[in-house]
Design a protein around this motif. Sequence first.
Motif, PDB file in Angstrom:
ATOM      1  N   THR A 265       0.840  -1.200   0.000  1.00  0.00           N
ATOM      2  CA  THR A 265       0.000   0.000   0.000  1.00  0.00           C
ATOM      3  C   THR A 265       0.875   1.249   0.000  1.00  0.00           C
ATOM      4  O   THR A 265       1.779   1.366   0.840  1.00  0.00           O
ATOM      5  CB  THR A 265      -0.906   0.032   1.255  1.00  0.00           C
ATOM      6  N   LEU A 266       0.604   2.159  -0.938  1.00  0.00           N
ATOM      7  CA  LEU A 266       1.288   3.456  -0.941  1.00  0.00           C
ATOM      8  C   LEU A 266       0.523   4.385  -0.001  1.00  0.00           C
ATOM      9  O   LEU A 266      -0.691   4.545  -0.138  1.00  0.00           O
ATOM     10  CB  LEU A 266       1.300   4.040  -2.361  1.00  0.00           C
ATOM     11  N   MET A 267       1.253   4.962   0.976  1.00  0.00           N
ATOM     12  CA  MET A 267       0.626   5.871   1.937  1.00  0.00           C
ATOM     13  C   MET A 267       1.364   7.207   1.924  1.00  0.00           C
ATOM     14  O   MET A 267       2.559   7.254   1.592  1.00  0.00           O
ATOM     15  CB  MET A 267       0.676   5.265   3.355  1.00  0.00           C
ATOM     16  N   SER A 268       0.650   8.269   2.294  1.00  0.00           N
ATOM     17  CA  SER A 268       1.304   9.577   2.305  1.00  0.00           C
ATOM     18  C   SER A 268       0.722  10.465   3.387  1.00  0.00           C
ATOM     19  O   SER A 268      -0.420  10.273   3.824  1.00  0.00           O
ATOM     20  CB  SER A 268       1.143  10.273   0.950  1.00  0.00           C
ATOM     21  N   THR A 269       1.514  11.435   3.788  1.00  0.00           N
ATOM     22  CA  THR A 269       1.021  12.526   4.624  1.00  0.00           C
ATOM     23  C   THR A 269       1.574  13.812   4.024  1.00  0.00           C
ATOM     24  O   THR A 269       2.663  13.816   3.454  1.00  0.00           O
ATOM     25  CB  THR A 269       1.426  12.334   6.110  1.00  0.00           C
ATOM     26  N   GLY A 270       0.795  14.896   4.117  1.00  0.00           N
ATOM     27  CA  GLY A 270       1.207  16.128   3.449  1.00  0.00           C
ATOM     28  C   GLY A 270       0.786  16.103   1.997  1.00  0.00           C
ATOM     29  O   GLY A 270      -0.170  15.432   1.628  1.00  0.00           O
ATOM     30  N   LEU A 271       1.556  16.830   1.167  1.00  0.00           N
ATOM     31  CA  LEU A 271       1.155  16.981  -0.240  1.00  0.00           C
ATOM     32  C   LEU A 271       1.060  15.645  -0.964  1.00  0.00           C
ATOM     33  O   LEU A 271       1.972  14.828  -0.910  1.00  0.00           O
ATOM     34  CB  LEU A 271       2.184  17.866  -0.968  1.00  0.00           C
ATOM     35  N   TYR A 272      -0.055  15.418  -1.609  1.00  0.00           N
ATOM     36  CA  TYR A 272      -0.193  14.276  -2.507  1.00  0.00           C
ATOM     37  C   TYR A 272      -1.085  14.695  -3.666  1.00  0.00           C
ATOM     38  O   TYR A 272      -2.230  15.102  -3.456  1.00  0.00           O
ATOM     39  CB  TYR A 272      -0.802  13.061  -1.803  1.00  0.00           C
ATOM     40  N   ASN A 273      -0.552  14.604  -4.888  1.00  0.00           N
ATOM     41  CA  ASN A 273      -1.366  14.909  -6.066  1.00  0.00           C
ATOM     42  C   ASN A 273      -1.769  13.591  -6.714  1.00  0.00           C
ATOM     43  O   ASN A 273      -0.918  12.724  -6.936  1.00  0.00           O
ATOM     44  CB  ASN A 273      -0.551  15.717  -7.087  1.00  0.00           C
ATOM     45  N   GLU A 274      -3.030  13.446  -6.993  1.00  0.00           N
ATOM     46  CA  GLU A 274      -3.481  12.261  -7.739  1.00  0.00           C
ATOM     47  C   GLU A 274      -2.735  12.252  -9.078  1.00  0.00           C
ATOM     48  O   GLU A 274      -2.777  13.246  -9.819  1.00  0.00           O
ATOM     49  CB  GLU A 274      -4.998  12.363  -7.961  1.00  0.00           C
ATOM     50  N   PRO A 275      -1.976  11.182  -9.390  1.00  0.00           N
ATOM     51  CA  PRO A 275      -1.149  11.200 -10.604  1.00  0.00           C
ATOM     52  C   PRO A 275      -1.979  11.421 -11.877  1.00  0.00           C
ATOM     53  O   PRO A 275      -3.047  10.832 -12.033  1.00  0.00           O
ATOM     54  CB  PRO A 275      -0.499   9.819 -10.606  1.00  0.00           C
ATOM     55  N   ALA A 276      -1.459  12.284 -12.752  1.00  0.00           N
ATOM     56  CA  ALA A 276      -2.136  12.577 -14.011  1.00  0.00           C
ATOM     57  C   ALA A 276      -1.450  11.815 -15.136  1.00  0.00           C
ATOM     58  O   ALA A 276      -1.081  12.380 -16.162  1.00  0.00           O
ATOM     59  CB  ALA A 276      -2.105  14.087 -14.267  1.00  0.00           C
ATOM     60  N   GLY A 277      -1.242  10.530 -14.922  1.00  0.00           N
ATOM     61  CA  GLY A 277      -0.565   9.690 -15.914  1.00  0.00           C
ATOM     62  C   GLY A 277      -0.361   8.325 -15.319  1.00  0.00           C
ATOM     63  O   GLY A 277      -1.033   7.950 -14.353  1.00  0.00           O
ATOM     64  N   VAL A 278       0.586   7.594 -15.885  1.00  0.00           N
ATOM     65  CA  VAL A 278       0.801   6.211 -15.484  1.00  0.00           C
ATOM     66  C   VAL A 278       2.114   6.145 -14.720  1.00  0.00           C
ATOM     67  O   VAL A 278       3.069   6.837 -15.075  1.00  0.00           O
ATOM     68  CB  VAL A 278       0.844   5.335 -16.761  1.00  0.00           C
ATOM     69  N   PHE A 279       2.176   5.329 -13.656  1.00  0.00           N
ATOM     70  CA  PHE A 279       3.402   5.329 -12.859  1.00  0.00           C
ATOM     71  C   PHE A 279       3.603   4.011 -12.138  1.00  0.00           C
ATOM     72  O   PHE A 279       2.670   3.223 -11.959  1.00  0.00           O
ATOM     73  CB  PHE A 279       3.374   6.482 -11.837  1.00  0.00           C
ATOM     74  N   LEU A 280       4.862   3.781 -11.756  1.00  0.00           N
ATOM     75  CA  LEU A 280       5.225   2.732 -10.807  1.00  0.00           C
ATOM     76  C   LEU A 280       5.967   3.440  -9.678  1.00  0.00           C
ATOM     77  O   LEU A 280       6.953   4.126  -9.943  1.00  0.00           O
ATOM     78  CB  LEU A 280       6.190   1.701 -11.421  1.00  0.00           C
ATOM     79  N   PRO A 281       5.514   3.316  -8.421  1.00  0.00           N
ATOM     80  CA  PRO A 281       6.292   3.911  -7.336  1.00  0.00           C
ATOM     81  C   PRO A 281       7.469   2.999  -6.980  1.00  0.00           C
ATOM     82  O   PRO A 281       7.463   1.809  -7.323  1.00  0.00           O
ATOM     83  CB  PRO A 281       5.291   3.950  -6.181  1.00  0.00           C
ATOM     84  N   SER A 282       8.457   3.555  -6.294  1.00  0.00           N
ATOM     85  CA  SER A 282       9.520   2.716  -5.732  1.00  0.00           C
ATOM     86  C   SER A 282       9.070   2.312  -4.323  1.00  0.00           C
ATOM     87  O   SER A 282       8.069   2.823  -3.819  1.00  0.00           O
ATOM     88  CB  SER A 282      10.836   3.486  -5.656  1.00  0.00           C
ATOM     89  N   VAL A 283       9.812   1.415  -3.680  1.00  0.00           N
ATOM     90  CA  VAL A 283       9.419   1.004  -2.337  1.00  0.00           C
ATOM     91  C   VAL A 283       9.583   2.163  -1.349  1.00  0.00           C
ATOM     92  O   VAL A 283       8.977   2.165  -0.277  1.00  0.00           O
ATOM     93  CB  VAL A 283      10.193  -0.251  -1.865  1.00  0.00           C
ATOM     94  N   VAL A 284      10.361   3.170  -1.730  1.00  0.00           N
ATOM     95  CA  VAL A 284      10.504   4.339  -0.855  1.00  0.00           C
ATOM     96  C   VAL A 284       9.291   5.259  -1.041  1.00  0.00           C
ATOM     97  O   VAL A 284       8.727   5.744  -0.083  1.00  0.00           O
ATOM     98  CB  VAL A 284      11.811   5.078  -1.138  1.00  0.00           C
ATOM     99  N   PHE A 285       8.888   5.525  -2.297  1.00  0.00           N
ATOM    100  CA  PHE A 285       7.601   6.160  -2.615  1.00  0.00           C
ATOM    101  C   PHE A 285       7.418   6.242  -4.102  1.00  0.00           C
ATOM    102  O   PHE A 285       8.342   6.189  -4.845  1.00  0.00           O
ATOM    103  CB  PHE A 285       7.433   7.529  -1.961  1.00  0.00           C
TER     104      PHE A 285
END
Length: 285
Positions: A265-285
């Motif tokens: 699960t990708l989790m965040s606090t603070g700024l997060y923009n819903e991605p406007a494209g296609v992506f793969l996160p890294s294990v860091v984020f």
Amino acid sequence: MNISLRPGKPEDAAICGAICYEAFSTISDQHNFPHDFPHPEAAIGLLTELLAREDVYSVVAEVDGRVAGSNFLWENAVIAGVGPITIDPKLQNVAVGRKLMESVLQRAQDRAFVGVRLVQAAYHNRSLSLYTKLGFDTREPLSTIQGSPIGVSVPSHEVRLATEADLAGCNKLCLKVHGHERGQELADAIKQGTASVVEHDGRITGYATLIGFFGHAVCESNEDLKALIGAAKEFPGPGFLLPTRNSELLRWCLAQGLRVVQPMTLMSTGLYNEPAGVFLPSVVF
Ligand SMILES: CC(C)(COP(=O)(O)OP(=O)(O)OC[C@H]1O[C@@H](n2cnc3c(N)ncnc32)[C@H](O)[C@@H]1OP(=O)(O)O)[C@@H](O)C(=O)NCCC(=O)NCCS
């Protein structure tokens, strides 16, 4: 029980790496998932690298003077990334993890990071609860994907190694999709020779620092990302992290014979923009 925190030192790599291996393999075994690290040396190697990096903040917890765990904050982008956080299995659930998380969140606040992210093992109730209590929101269900290299190409999508000349174009794309750049990580990956770009219609339409656990990718379309995944020679680490809601890409990966290893699960606090494209996160984020 006296819990104290101090900055990490290179000499902590052996003990913290051994704890890191034990912590992850214990929780994996309890849920019958494969180990994140194949052996303790792999975890010690990662922590040796992190404890030596100037762009990664480290914090070590001691319980009654004995090392009990560690945590890391990746400070190489405008968004900070957390992890790995690991506590000695004999000392879990007594607030050491909370203290280590509060430490990196305080650090991120002091350094004025606009957001903090992490990737959590979705089957781990305790980490999910702890991060949620500390203010992290669940952003994206992920599937760790592994398997043999596919070796397929996508018509009119050319994949090649990235060079420094590609940095500006890739950063522009990342800004468009995520609202921020990850230029330092890309520059490092270009130096290491792991970064690739995909070109379509005569311009860069996607890039990956690595198709693997510690790499991220940003693309305009699924065809671009298929081309990057299709060209990868291997998927280093436990696998690459595919946003599960991208059903079309997940279906394509499964049709190529790739397998789902575990949910994250990708989790965040603070700024997060819903991605406007296609992506793969890294294990860091
Ligand atoms: C995840 C980990 C770092 C947490 O550290 P910890 O020292 O065990 O956790 P803490 O005791 O500080 O905090 C756990 C919190 O979750 C709560 N909690 C635990 N299980 C819970 C559950 N099933 N439901 C609700 N809350 C739960 C506890 O009550 C506590 O809340 P509190 O801080 O408000 O009191 C540690 O367990 C660990 O190393 N796990 C293995 C490796 C790992 O998974 N790392 C994280 C990778 S994402």
